[in-house]
Motif scaffolding. Structure first.
Motif, PDB file in Angstrom:
ATOM      1  N   MET A 123     -19.275  31.521  34.077  1.00  0.00           N
ATOM      2  CA  MET A 123     -18.450  31.621  35.277  1.00  0.00           C
ATOM      3  C   MET A 123     -17.656  32.923  35.283  1.00  0.00           C
ATOM      4  O   MET A 123     -17.294  33.457  34.239  1.00  0.00           O
ATOM      5  N   SER A 124     -17.381  33.417  36.478  1.00  0.00           N
ATOM      6  CA  SER A 124     -16.510  34.590  36.615  1.00  0.00           C
ATOM      7  C   SER A 124     -15.059  34.116  36.642  1.00  0.00           C
ATOM      8  O   SER A 124     -14.727  33.126  37.300  1.00  0.00           O
ATOM      9  N   VAL A 125     -14.205  34.823  35.918  1.00  0.00           N
ATOM     10  CA  VAL A 125     -12.816  34.384  35.736  1.00  0.00           C
ATOM     11  C   VAL A 125     -11.874  35.571  35.922  1.00  0.00           C
ATOM     12  O   VAL A 125     -12.122  36.669  35.412  1.00  0.00           O
ATOM     13  N   THR A 126     -10.785  35.339  36.633  1.00  0.00           N
ATOM     14  CA  THR A 126      -9.711  36.319  36.779  1.00  0.00           C
ATOM     15  C   THR A 126      -8.411  35.692  36.298  1.00  0.00           C
ATOM     16  O   THR A 126      -8.067  34.578  36.714  1.00  0.00           O
ATOM     17  N   ILE A 127      -7.704  36.396  35.421  1.00  0.00           N
ATOM     18  CA  ILE A 127      -6.389  35.953  34.938  1.00  0.00           C
ATOM     19  C   ILE A 127      -5.317  36.819  35.586  1.00  0.00           C
ATOM     20  O   ILE A 127      -5.401  38.055  35.566  1.00  0.00           O
ATOM     21  N   LEU A 128      -4.309  36.175  36.146  1.00  0.00           N
ATOM     22  CA  LEU A 128      -3.143  36.864  36.695  1.00  0.00           C
ATOM     23  C   LEU A 128      -1.948  36.575  35.803  1.00  0.00           C
ATOM     24  O   LEU A 128      -1.530  35.421  35.666  1.00  0.00           O
TER      25      LEU A 128
ATOM     26  N   VAL B  79     -14.204  38.582  31.491  1.00  0.00           N
ATOM     27  CA  VAL B  79     -13.001  38.106  32.179  1.00  0.00           C
ATOM     28  C   VAL B  79     -12.154  39.297  32.625  1.00  0.00           C
ATOM     29  O   VAL B  79     -11.957  40.254  31.864  1.00  0.00           O
ATOM     30  N   ARG B  80     -11.657  39.241  33.839  1.00  0.00           N
ATOM     31  CA  ARG B  80     -10.752  40.270  34.353  1.00  0.00           C
ATOM     32  C   ARG B  80      -9.306  39.811  34.155  1.00  0.00           C
ATOM     33  O   ARG B  80      -8.954  38.699  34.565  1.00  0.00           O
TER      34      ARG B  80
END
Length: 422
Positions: A50-55, A198-199
């Motif tokens: 899965m593509s994941v973005t962490i803020l 992961v971004r």
């Protein structure tokens, strides 16, 4: 976004600059919070393709993940008997197994991704009073009943050979608990996550979330549209989700780090180098650093305010147990917030079918965040069985309106401090 001025920050590995979110992007999953929970969840999801973005509002590991005592503790803050009363014997056993899997996960993550964070096993729960020894013996019996065979009771003579103080009557040694450098562990997890695609955006405080069928997280400079949202801010989540915020309370915990000592002198304090905590309700915990300092923590606060004499207060407490350090200065003093729940069990659940959260590890987060990340990822991938075991643990909101919750908790804390003193 500098980290707290701790020994951890002073000895942290270099970390790359991670720019804030700018513009509108999309991802399979958006995670709010770049601490242990968010990072492990991201690793587990990315491993599933899965593509994941962490803020992250500040920097990776800026909150409790980069400031805690670095102690890896077996089980939960509550005994298995209490847990059985809430969820039944079968689910209590499942939860115990998951807590053990958490420690295995932590070790595996460190090995797999080559995370240099001074991992060391061995832990001592130290007794100050006869009732503490009774409680520790009961705790050992409960662990043995679960098939856990890594503990042994130690008496007064042996404990004096393990730690250079006359304060303790004995204790319980646990070979399955341990210690690490918490900030370097978090930084290593971030590098591992990025290696899986992961971004991570630092300096990207989430100001609003949409938890509907098409969840979305908004910052001041952009947004992330996703299929799923994970709230992993713990004590630093703020008011993004008032219903779950009401079920945790931030608790301040504090640590001092002494000046460097000669290696022989530092090693004599804790010859084996294990981590140690006493079993007062308001406990003290400490260990020896690899560069021959003494790291001493305690002084929990529920008031929301730091004492002006914090460094001096912690030093006085340290000298009660280790008067031989009277000539050693304190170079570091820092603190931060962990999240506690009413029942001291981790709080995992769903805000909506698309929005998951985990919070309230109540002092056991170094290990338990790992399994929380795994079961959240499993649930998002369609296998929610193990997540739902955690979600069945009942949680109540702290009583009273927001302005009165902390004063009530402070009064309760005074009662437990009185018990410790007596």
């Amino acid at each position: 976004m500098p980290h707290a001025p701790s020994w951890y920050a002073a000895t942290a590995h270099p970390a790359p600059a991670r720019p804030p979110l700018v513009g509108d992007v999309s991802s399979d999953v958006c995670i709010v919070g770049g601490g242990y929970t968010g990072l492990v969840t991201a690793i587990e999801l990315a491993a599933k393709g899965m593509s994941v973005t962490i803020l992250e509002a500040e920097s990776v590991g800026w909150g409790a993940s980069g400031r805690n005592g670095g102690q890896i503790v077996t089980g939960f803050n509550k005994g298995i008997g209490d847990i059985e009363g809430w969820v039944g014997k079968q689910d209590a056993r499942h939860l115990w197994d998951l807590s053990e899997e958490a420690k295995t996960m932590l070790s595996d993550l460190i090995d797999r991704y080559g995370i240099d964070c001074d991992l060391k096993w061995g832990y001592l729960l130290a007794a100050l009073k006869p009732r503490h020894m009774t409680s520790l013996a009961e705790h050992q019996g409960e662990l043995e009943g679960l098939g856990y065979d890594k503990t042994r009771m130690v008496g007064r003579d042996e404990i004096r050979s393990m730690v250079a103080t006359d304060a303790y009557l004995g204790g319980l040694f646990d070979g399955g608990s341990g210690q690490l450098h918490p900030l370097n562990y978090a930084l290593g997890l971030a590098v591992a996550a990025e290696g899986l695609g992961v971004r991570i955006h630092e300096g990207s405080r989430v100001v609003r979330i949409d938890t509907g069928a098409a969840p979305k997280a908004f910052t001041a400079t952009g947004s992330v549209s996703a299929k799923f949202l994970v709230l992993a801010g713990n004590a630093y989540l703020g008011d993004l989700s008032p219903p779950i915020r009401a079920k945790v309370m931030p608790a301040g915990t504090y640590i001092i780090g002494t000046e460097k000592m000669e290696a022989e002198r530092a090693q004599a304090l804790i010859p084996s180098g294990i981590a140690i905590a006493d079993v007062n309700f308001v406990l003290n915990y400490y260990r020896r650093s690899p560069d021959n300092r003494f790291l001493f923590g305690g002084g929990v606060s529920y008031s929301g305010f730091d004492r002006p004499d914090l460094k001096q207060s912690l030093r006085r407490t340290m000298l009660k147990y280790f008067p031989q350090l009277a000539d050693v200065g304190v170079e570091f003093c820092w603190g931060g917030h962990v999240a506690i729940t009413m029942n001291r069990m981790p709080h995992l659940g769903r805000v909506s079918p698309t929005t998951y959260f985990a919070q309230g590890y109540s002092g056991h987060g170094v290990a338990l965040t790992a399994i929380a990340g795994r079961v959240i990822a499993e649930a998002i991938a369609g296998q929610a069985g193990r997540f739902d075991i955690f979600a069945r643990v009942p949680h109540r909101a702290f009583p009273g309106p927001p302005g009165l919750k902390m004063p009530a908790l402070v009064l309760g804390m005074l009662w437990y401090r009185l018990q410790d003193w007596l």
